[in-house]
Write a protein that holds these residues in place. Structure first.
Motif, short mmCIF file in Angstrom:
data_model
loop_
_atom_site.label_atom_id
_atom_site.label_comp_id
_atom_site.label_asym_id
_atom_site.label_seq_id
_atom_site.Cartn_x
_atom_site.Cartn_y
_atom_site.Cartn_z
N MET A 152 -10.36 45.66 129.84
CA MET A 152 -10.30 45.29 128.54
C MET A 152 -9.84 46.58 127.55
O MET A 152 -10.37 47.60 127.94
CB MET A 152 -11.50 44.61 128.01
N THR A 153 -9.03 46.21 126.68
CA THR A 153 -8.39 47.37 126.04
C THR A 153 -9.47 47.83 125.06
O THR A 153 -10.64 47.14 124.61
CB THR A 153 -7.12 47.18 125.20
N ARG A 154 -9.46 49.08 124.65
CA ARG A 154 -10.38 49.74 123.70
C ARG A 154 -10.56 48.98 122.46
O ARG A 154 -11.51 48.56 121.87
CB ARG A 154 -9.93 51.12 123.35
N ILE A 155 -9.50 48.45 121.61
CA ILE A 155 -9.32 47.55 120.48
C ILE A 155 -10.16 46.17 120.89
O ILE A 155 -10.90 45.78 120.00
CB ILE A 155 -7.93 47.54 120.00
N ARG A 156 -9.82 45.56 121.82
CA ARG A 156 -10.29 44.27 122.26
C ARG A 156 -11.87 44.61 122.30
O ARG A 156 -12.69 43.68 121.91
CB ARG A 156 -9.99 43.55 123.25
N GLN A 157 -12.34 45.57 123.06
CA GLN A 157 -13.82 45.67 123.09
C GLN A 157 -14.39 46.15 121.79
O GLN A 157 -15.59 45.78 121.60
CB GLN A 157 -14.13 47.01 123.79
N LEU A 174 -9.88 37.13 123.08
CA LEU A 174 -11.20 37.29 123.35
C LEU A 174 -11.60 35.84 123.21
O LEU A 174 -12.67 35.32 124.00
CB LEU A 174 -11.95 37.94 122.25
N GLU A 175 -11.22 34.85 122.12
CA GLU A 175 -11.55 33.31 122.34
C GLU A 175 -11.14 32.63 123.50
O GLU A 175 -11.79 31.88 124.19
CB GLU A 175 -11.14 33.02 120.86
N HIS A 217 -15.01 34.72 125.26
CA HIS A 217 -16.06 35.78 124.71
C HIS A 217 -16.35 35.28 123.34
O HIS A 217 -17.51 35.96 122.87
CB HIS A 217 -15.38 37.04 124.81
N LEU A 218 -15.61 34.78 122.54
CA LEU A 218 -15.96 34.12 121.23
C LEU A 218 -15.71 32.76 120.88
O LEU A 218 -15.07 32.29 121.82
CB LEU A 218 -14.79 35.02 120.31
N GLN A 219 -16.20 32.23 119.93
CA GLN A 219 -16.01 31.02 119.56
C GLN A 219 -15.67 30.90 118.24
O GLN A 219 -16.12 31.97 117.43
CB GLN A 219 -17.14 30.03 119.78
N SER A 220 -14.76 29.90 117.58
CA SER A 220 -14.43 30.09 116.19
C SER A 220 -14.57 28.65 115.63
O SER A 220 -14.60 27.74 116.16
CB SER A 220 -12.88 30.40 116.20
N PHE A 221 -14.54 28.63 114.07
CA PHE A 221 -14.34 27.39 113.55
C PHE A 221 -13.63 27.68 112.08
O PHE A 221 -13.28 28.71 111.80
CB PHE A 221 -15.78 26.88 112.98
N VAL A 222 -13.14 26.70 111.76
CA VAL A 222 -12.14 26.98 110.70
C VAL A 222 -12.93 26.15 109.21
O VAL A 222 -13.44 25.25 109.41
CB VAL A 222 -10.83 26.18 110.59
#
Length: 127
Positions: free
Chosen positions: A1-6, A44-45, A49-54
């Protein structure tokens, strides 16, 4: 995983409330472009690793928010439409309702998002 993503993943997981891309960018210790944040969040989603909602908000516009998706991280939220703050609500009590819906409709519910909107105590008292 890239540094920014981490870094993005760490920021979202440590946050006490859901974060928008702008919220993540504001917490970044290293300089990067907002488009990089959006790409990292999307990646990431997609990887789980992540979840989202609008969240549609009349005062602040529609925005996508991100939270960690680790086991036990499921939460429900109250969003203040005036000060734009989030307040976590108590643990999910929808298990019985979900079970009934699954049986009644012959479906398999994999997840849900629940948030309420209105005015927080401070904003309500000041209006």
């Amino acid at each position: 995983m890239t540094r920014i993503r981490q870094s993005v993943l760490d920021i979202v997981k440590k946050a006490q409330t859901p974060l928008s891309a702008a919220g993540v960018l504001a917490r970044m210790s290293e300089t990067c472009h907002q488009a990089t944040i959006y790409r990292a969040l999307k990646y990431l989603e997609a990887k789980g690793h992540l979840q989202s909602f609008v969240l549609p908000c009349e005062e602040h516009g529609t925005e996508k928010y991100y939270m960690g998706s680790a086991a036990g991280s499921h939460k429900h939220w109250f969003h203040c439409t005036s000060c734009h703050s989030f307040l976590p609500l108590s643990d999910c009590t929808l298990s019985d309702t979900i079970y009934k819906l699954e049986k009644e409709k012959n479906i398999s519910i994999r997840g849900h998002v629940l948030y309420f909107t209105g005015l927080c105590e401070d904003c309500r008292d000041n209006k």
